[in-house]
Structures are given as structure tokens and as C-alpha cells.
Design an enzyme around this catalytic site. Sequence first.
Site, short mmCIF file in Angstrom:
data_model
loop_
_atom_site.label_atom_id
_atom_site.label_comp_id
_atom_site.label_asym_id
_atom_site.label_seq_id
_atom_site.Cartn_x
_atom_site.Cartn_y
_atom_site.Cartn_z
N HIS A 69 -2.10 -13.40 -35.21
CA HIS A 69 -2.49 -12.11 -34.66
C HIS A 69 -2.94 -12.21 -33.22
O HIS A 69 -3.34 -13.27 -32.73
CB HIS A 69 -3.62 -11.48 -35.50
CG HIS A 69 -4.97 -12.04 -35.17
ND1 HIS A 69 -5.77 -11.49 -34.19
CD2 HIS A 69 -5.63 -13.11 -35.64
CE1 HIS A 69 -6.88 -12.20 -34.09
NE2 HIS A 69 -6.81 -13.19 -34.96
N CYS A 70 -2.86 -11.07 -32.54
CA CYS A 70 -3.47 -10.87 -31.24
C CYS A 70 -4.19 -9.53 -31.31
O CYS A 70 -4.46 -9.05 -32.42
CB CYS A 70 -2.43 -10.95 -30.10
SG CYS A 70 -1.07 -9.78 -30.21
N GLU A 71 -4.51 -8.93 -30.21
CA GLU A 71 -5.27 -7.68 -30.23
C GLU A 71 -4.52 -6.56 -30.96
O GLU A 71 -5.03 -5.97 -31.88
CB GLU A 71 -5.62 -7.24 -28.81
CG GLU A 71 -6.57 -6.07 -28.74
CD GLU A 71 -7.95 -6.38 -29.29
OE1 GLU A 71 -8.55 -5.48 -29.90
OE2 GLU A 71 -8.44 -7.51 -29.09
#
Length: 190
Positions: free
Chosen positions: A129-131
Amino acid sequence: MYTVKNTREKYLQETCGATDVELIYIDSIRQLRRSCPRSNTIANSQPSEILDSWLFQGNWEHANDSKILDSLSITHILNVTDKVLPDQSRQILHIRSKDGRSAELSAAFQETNTFLDTCHQQGGRVLVHCERGVSRSSTIILAFLMHHKQWTVPQAFEYLLTKRHEAIPNYALILQLVRCEHDLTQINNE
């Protein structure tokens, strides 16, 4: 008069040392996204399953939602943000990265590929995941698909778009993937 494309190309050439050949290749890769049917909303209520019920891609909210993580039996998290996850119950690899075109992820590709390979070999399930689950996490997933499946950037990106429609690494990250592809091709040809 400069267009957005001219400004982007100038940035990639002057800051990242992109060649004309790389710029043309990057443009062709981004065309894959443009040819994909668009949705008006990002379907981010759940992480996207990328590979065989063990590799998932999502956003910051997913990584912080124990109900979602438990429902997917997530054992590992690959966090590609500048924030620290409070979750201590799962194995976490944190690749510190700010969002934007200055993000540098290529130096982490070997580490992230090893983490994902190990997770898979151990029968784990991982959320990358990222933002927003759009650019940085897509870059890590694409680098892994190139490594794991020995695909080119376009092959990996076409596949990823079938699993996560909102995937779209920024141009600087695509350049890093293009250079990774070049390195992988050289290694495979030796």
C-alpha cells in the site's frame, strides 16, 4: 508555449537524465492506461487481489483497518509511505517514500522483491500500500511482476490494470521501472 507534456519531459530529462528513447517508451506505457475504460470513482472500499489470493494492493486506510486485514488473512504489509503503521501484529516492511515525482523507489526494488518472494514462499498474504493505492504501491507491484513473471513494463502494467483499474505510477516512477526492465533484460541475457 510549454505544454504539460513539454514540462514533464523537461523535468525527466534534466532531473532524471531521461533519454528520448525512454521518453517515447514511457509515453507508450501511459497510453495503456488511457486506452483502459475509465470509472468516475476509485473503487477503494477493499484492496485489490493482484496474484493468486496472496498479493493485494491497497491504500493507507486498508493498511489501518484490522477488519479488512483479518478478513483477507494478511500476514505481511509492505508500506510505501512516509508514515509509520501502528500495527505490530503483522510483519511490516516500510519503504519510506513521499508522494510525487521526486519519489525514488528503484533502490528498494531488490528489497521489496525479496520481501514479497519470501512472503509467498512462506505461504503468507501481503498487502502492498501507499497513501491512495495508486502510484507508489503500483510501482512496487509492477517491479515485482517484472521480476516474478519476467515481464516487460507494458506487460506488467496491462496485467495490473485488469486487477486494479486505478493503478497509475507517475512518470518519474515509470522511468525507474523502464530502467529496471533494462537491467533485468541485461541480467537475463548474460
